[in-house]
Motif scaffolding. Sequence first.
Motif, PDB file in Angstrom:
ATOM      1  N   ILE A 108     102.125  36.540 -91.315  1.00 20.36           N
ATOM      2  CA  ILE A 108     102.270  37.917 -91.821  1.00 20.36           C
ATOM      3  C   ILE A 108     103.658  38.003 -92.447  1.00 20.36           C
ATOM      4  O   ILE A 108     104.666  38.011 -91.744  1.00 20.36           O
ATOM      5  CB  ILE A 108     102.087  38.965 -90.706  1.00 20.36           C
ATOM      6  N   CYS A 109     103.661  38.069 -93.775  1.00 19.05           N
ATOM      7  CA  CYS A 109     104.905  37.890 -94.531  1.00 19.05           C
ATOM      8  C   CYS A 109     105.479  39.179 -95.114  1.00 19.05           C
ATOM      9  O   CYS A 109     106.663  39.228 -95.459  1.00 19.05           O
ATOM     10  CB  CYS A 109     104.655  36.929 -95.708  1.00 19.05           C
ATOM     11  N   SER A 138     109.576  36.253 -93.043  1.00 21.24           N
ATOM     12  CA  SER A 138     110.053  36.781 -94.313  1.00 21.24           C
ATOM     13  C   SER A 138     109.569  35.810 -95.382  1.00 21.24           C
ATOM     14  O   SER A 138     109.217  34.663 -95.085  1.00 21.24           O
ATOM     15  CB  SER A 138     111.579  36.889 -94.326  1.00 21.24           C
ATOM     16  N   ILE A 139     109.517  36.268 -96.624  1.00 12.30           N
ATOM     17  CA  ILE A 139     109.002  35.430 -97.701  1.00 12.30           C
ATOM     18  C   ILE A 139     109.812  35.675 -98.969  1.00 12.30           C
ATOM     19  O   ILE A 139     110.251  36.803 -99.227  1.00 12.30           O
ATOM     20  CB  ILE A 139     107.500  35.716 -97.954  1.00 12.30           C
ATOM     21  N   SER A 151     107.683  40.858 -92.776  1.00 11.50           N
ATOM     22  CA  SER A 151     106.596  41.456 -91.999  1.00 11.50           C
ATOM     23  C   SER A 151     107.006  42.795 -91.405  1.00 11.50           C
ATOM     24  O   SER A 151     106.147  43.638 -91.121  1.00 11.50           O
ATOM     25  CB  SER A 151     106.185  40.501 -90.874  1.00 11.50           C
ATOM     26  N   ILE A 152     108.291  43.000 -91.207  1.00  9.31           N
ATOM     27  CA  ILE A 152     108.788  44.233 -90.601  1.00  9.31           C
ATOM     28  C   ILE A 152     108.901  45.352 -91.633  1.00  9.31           C
ATOM     29  O   ILE A 152     108.541  46.509 -91.372  1.00  9.31           O
ATOM     30  CB  ILE A 152     110.154  43.999 -89.920  1.00  9.31           C
ATOM     31  N   THR A 153     109.386  45.020 -92.828  1.00  6.92           N
ATOM     32  CA  THR A 153     109.555  46.033 -93.875  1.00  6.92           C
ATOM     33  C   THR A 153     108.280  46.246 -94.694  1.00  6.92           C
ATOM     34  O   THR A 153     108.257  47.098 -95.591  1.00  6.92           O
ATOM     35  CB  THR A 153     110.725  45.653 -94.801  1.00  6.92           C
ATOM     36  N   GLN A 154     107.242  45.423 -94.408  1.00  8.19           N
ATOM     37  CA  GLN A 154     105.892  45.615 -94.963  1.00  8.19           C
ATOM     38  C   GLN A 154     105.875  45.557 -96.495  1.00  8.19           C
ATOM     39  O   GLN A 154     106.243  44.529 -97.053  1.00  8.19           O
ATOM     40  CB  GLN A 154     105.296  46.902 -94.401  1.00  8.19           C
TER      41      GLN A 154
END
Length: 405
Positions: A108-109, A138-139, A151-154
């Motif tokens: 989940i990036c 993160s990506i 994944s946290i900041t969507q």
Amino acid sequence: MSIYMIRAKKIVTVSQFGTIKDGAMVIENGKILDVGTWENVRKQHSSIHAIDYTNYVITPSLVDCHTHLLEFAPTSLYPVTPETHFIVGKTILFHALSSGITALGEQICGHPLCDFTIEDYRKAIHGMPLNVSFATTSISIGFDKIVHFTSITQSTAVRKKDLIDPFLVKQIAKESDYPGENIFINATPANFSANEVPNAGKLMYSLKEMKQIVDIYHQLGKKIGVHVAGKEGIEMALEVGVDVLHHAHGITDELIKKAANLGVQIVATPIGGTHLTPNSPEEVLKFVNENIAVSISTDAYLPPYPGVAWLPYPDQSLKGPDQLMLIANPSMRLLKQNNYDENTILALLTNNPAVILGKEKQFGRLERGLDANFLVAEGIPGLEITETEKIKKVFYQGKMVINRL
């Protein structure tokens, strides 16, 4: 049936017991109660109903420890909206299940079209007969102007400096179930054509920045995995103590030996996934020769790397989890030619990825006390068969969830 017995032509256990010809297995309440020869197991459990699969091979079900089935695949394959995203996602998961895969490692990036939280993804799999572990990440995508998500900041893009912010890194690490591609050392081409991502492969972190991130994961008691390709990036990952290399395309013989000495695991993706030529069968053989616990994974859904001899694809259409056996086959056959046992070979698709997920005490082998996740097939998946139609039955925690007979 809460308890039953099955008999097979042979059982490839991927355990210390190896392959058991004319084998039998007893399943009780979703767990393996006993496994051995038909003669011995039948004596011990003479009153239990036995199901005859003596025309077939029984193996552990497959584990694909690096996929993008719930976040990127729905928007890549279908004209979804937020309301229909997870409907399609469940269909894609069922497709994986029907391909013999009962455990997944999902990345989940963060995605510009998907403003979902990690909890949304966890809820989406509820009730599915699959074991899904999530790597929160993160990506960095290698467009002309590199974009970054987490994944946290969507769905909100972040700046490069945010990727090394200790507070954000800790949030990502805390939510991660296993060492997937938690950070992208190299900017990724993702599913875009080469001209769209001219910065694919660019290094995103300095050695100091990488060390800080790795230390945060380890201080939290978490292992960390990385998306990495190329000599410089791989050297950096090994230098700072990364636990799992995902892809590792372009790895040198010297770095293979260094990874082995450090106990680093590798998730090979023979279909692609980075800016460099993917893992060849010869490279996978080198990993195994050095006793690296290598896993083979699809990174699905992904376009095949163009012009590679061991990939049988005429175009770059996106390939899914049904391709796991096919892309693993050249490596598995080469291992067989080099006199590796079929249990060691099958571990690349079963026990080794279960170890990556931290679930080796739950599934990945057929032995007493583990979940009864197994396949009834016409041959050994990936080694002797590559078509999903030759997997006749899929069992998850003792229950038949796919039936082609």
